[in-house]
Structure formats: C-alpha cells, structure tokens
Design a protein around this motif. Structure first.
Motif, PDB file in Angstrom:
ATOM      1  N   THR A  20      43.880  35.102  37.352  1.00  0.00           N
ATOM      2  CA  THR A  20      43.231  35.419  38.386  1.00  0.00           C
ATOM      3  C   THR A  20      43.780  35.990  39.410  1.00  0.00           C
ATOM      4  O   THR A  20      44.781  35.746  40.109  1.00  0.00           O
ATOM      5  N   VAL A  21      42.988  36.977  40.179  1.00  0.00           N
ATOM      6  CA  VAL A  21      43.707  38.019  41.220  1.00  0.00           C
ATOM      7  C   VAL A  21      42.468  37.925  42.282  1.00  0.00           C
ATOM      8  O   VAL A  21      41.309  37.701  42.018  1.00  0.00           O
ATOM      9  N   ASN A  22      42.984  38.237  43.662  1.00  0.00           N
ATOM     10  CA  ASN A  22      41.789  38.638  44.555  1.00  0.00           C
ATOM     11  C   ASN A  22      41.160  39.740  44.571  1.00  0.00           C
ATOM     12  O   ASN A  22      41.682  41.034  44.246  1.00  0.00           O
ATOM     13  N   GLY A  23      39.716  39.812  44.338  1.00  0.00           N
ATOM     14  CA  GLY A  23      39.168  41.025  43.952  1.00  0.00           C
ATOM     15  C   GLY A  23      39.116  41.859  45.014  1.00  0.00           C
ATOM     16  O   GLY A  23      39.055  43.217  45.099  1.00  0.00           O
ATOM     17  N   ALA A  24      39.373  41.510  46.361  1.00  0.00           N
ATOM     18  CA  ALA A  24      39.199  42.324  47.698  1.00  0.00           C
ATOM     19  C   ALA A  24      40.791  43.036  47.604  1.00  0.00           C
ATOM     20  O   ALA A  24      40.896  44.060  48.413  1.00  0.00           O
ATOM     21  N   THR A  25      41.692  42.372  46.956  1.00  0.00           N
ATOM     22  CA  THR A  25      43.161  43.075  47.098  1.00  0.00           C
ATOM     23  C   THR A  25      43.270  44.146  45.978  1.00  0.00           C
ATOM     24  O   THR A  25      43.999  44.989  45.866  1.00  0.00           O
ATOM     25  N   TRP A  26      42.805  43.786  44.656  1.00  0.00           N
ATOM     26  CA  TRP A  26      42.962  44.394  43.502  1.00  0.00           C
ATOM     27  C   TRP A  26      41.689  45.176  43.335  1.00  0.00           C
ATOM     28  O   TRP A  26      40.778  44.670  42.765  1.00  0.00           O
ATOM     29  N   PRO A  27      41.635  46.587  43.357  1.00  0.00           N
ATOM     30  CA  PRO A  27      40.539  47.179  43.539  1.00  0.00           C
ATOM     31  C   PRO A  27      39.838  47.357  41.902  1.00  0.00           C
ATOM     32  O   PRO A  27      38.594  47.438  41.881  1.00  0.00           O
ATOM     33  N   SER A  28      40.599  47.312  40.869  1.00  0.00           N
ATOM     34  CA  SER A  28      40.108  47.457  39.467  1.00  0.00           C
ATOM     35  C   SER A  28      40.493  46.339  38.755  1.00  0.00           C
ATOM     36  O   SER A  28      41.696  46.337  38.194  1.00  0.00           O
ATOM     37  N   VAL A  29      39.612  45.381  38.169  1.00  0.00           N
ATOM     38  CA  VAL A  29      39.958  44.420  37.382  1.00  0.00           C
ATOM     39  C   VAL A  29      38.941  44.427  36.266  1.00  0.00           C
ATOM     40  O   VAL A  29      37.739  43.728  36.793  1.00  0.00           O
ATOM     41  N   PRO A  30      39.382  44.744  35.046  1.00  0.00           N
ATOM     42  CA  PRO A  30      38.318  44.641  34.013  1.00  0.00           C
ATOM     43  C   PRO A  30      38.341  43.183  33.690  1.00  0.00           C
ATOM     44  O   PRO A  30      39.173  42.391  33.946  1.00  0.00           O
ATOM     45  N   GLY A  31      37.428  42.913  32.630  1.00  0.00           N
ATOM     46  CA  GLY A  31      37.227  41.520  32.308  1.00  0.00           C
ATOM     47  C   GLY A  31      38.459  40.980  31.323  1.00  0.00           C
ATOM     48  O   GLY A  31      38.603  39.640  31.418  1.00  0.00           O
ATOM     49  N   ARG A  32      39.055  41.974  30.691  1.00  0.00           N
ATOM     50  CA  ARG A  32      39.891  41.568  29.807  1.00  0.00           C
ATOM     51  C   ARG A  32      40.824  42.894  29.540  1.00  0.00           C
ATOM     52  O   ARG A  32      40.412  43.812  29.603  1.00  0.00           O
TER      53      ARG A  32
END
Length: 132
Positions: free
Chosen positions: A62-74
């Motif tokens: 789990t990462v912060n969505g505002a900090t990490w611009p691209s987060v795929p589901g898996r």
C-alpha cells in the motif's frame, strides 16, 4: 497486470534501505526506504528483492496515491503477483506498507527521491531507531 522488468539491475543501483533491528515489540515504523524515483514499477522490485527472507513473500503493498503517480492494481515481481493499493490518508504520505500472509506487516518511511544524502541519512537513521 503489469510485469516488472526481470533483467539484472546494474550494480550501481544498490538498495537504499535501513531496517530497525528485529524485536518482539511493536514499532510505529520498521525502517526507511529511499527510492531513486516515484516510478513504482521500477523501484518496487529492487525493494522487495532486498528485504529479509524472514519477512516471507510480500503479496500486498500500500502506497500513498498522491505521492506515487502510477499505481497499477497488481504487478508481477520475480514471477510472483503483488497486489498494489493506493491510499490518500494524510498520515501515510511518506510511508509504504508491506504485507506477507502469516508473516506480518511492515511499515517503512519513504524518504523522497529528491532528498539530498545529507538530509536523507538522519531520516533513515531515525526510522531504523524507531523514532520516525
């Protein structure tokens, strides 16, 4: 699903990670990680490869969505699926949470990639001492 690069990493890309000593007492954080960028697809495989074997297979991050611009589901890391989650919690701006079923949860402080070495060192030391 996104696949992380499987090619060997250049030797100059050593993992910038500092972990708190193992103890039976719960801690607010378990260490600090200083990635080189906010490209999770590039950074996460190096982090996961450098974790202690005792932590087991990390299946959820789990990462912060505002900090990490691209987060795929898996994503696939070393032929294993890792589920990625985003949070927008203000208290988790500079943290990453790693989960391994049956083994535990580990919270790492994320030192921003553009931090200078002089500024990063005390942040990482404090996190490893459980003072972050």
């Amino acid at each position: 699903m996104t696949t992380a690069p499987q090619s060997p990493l250049p030797s100059h890309l050593r993992l910038r990670l500092r972990l708190a000593p193992h103890s039976g007492m719960p801690r607010p954080v378990d260490g600090a990680w200083w990635p080189r960028s906010y490209d999770l697809l590039a950074e996460l495989p190096l982090l996961l490869a450098g974790l202690p074997r005792a932590w087991g297979h990390i299946t959820s991050v789990t990462v912060n969505g505002a900090t990490w611009p691209s987060v795929p589901g898996r994503m696939l890391v070393s032929n294993q699926v890792v589920r990625l989650h985003r949070t927008l919690t203000a208290s988790a701006t500079h943290t990453i949470v790693l989960l391994a079923p049956g083994r535990g949860r580990w919270d790492l402080v994320v030192v921003p990639p553009d931090t200078t070495e002089e500024a990063a060192e005390p942040l990482m030391a404090a996190a490893a001492d459980g003072q972050a």
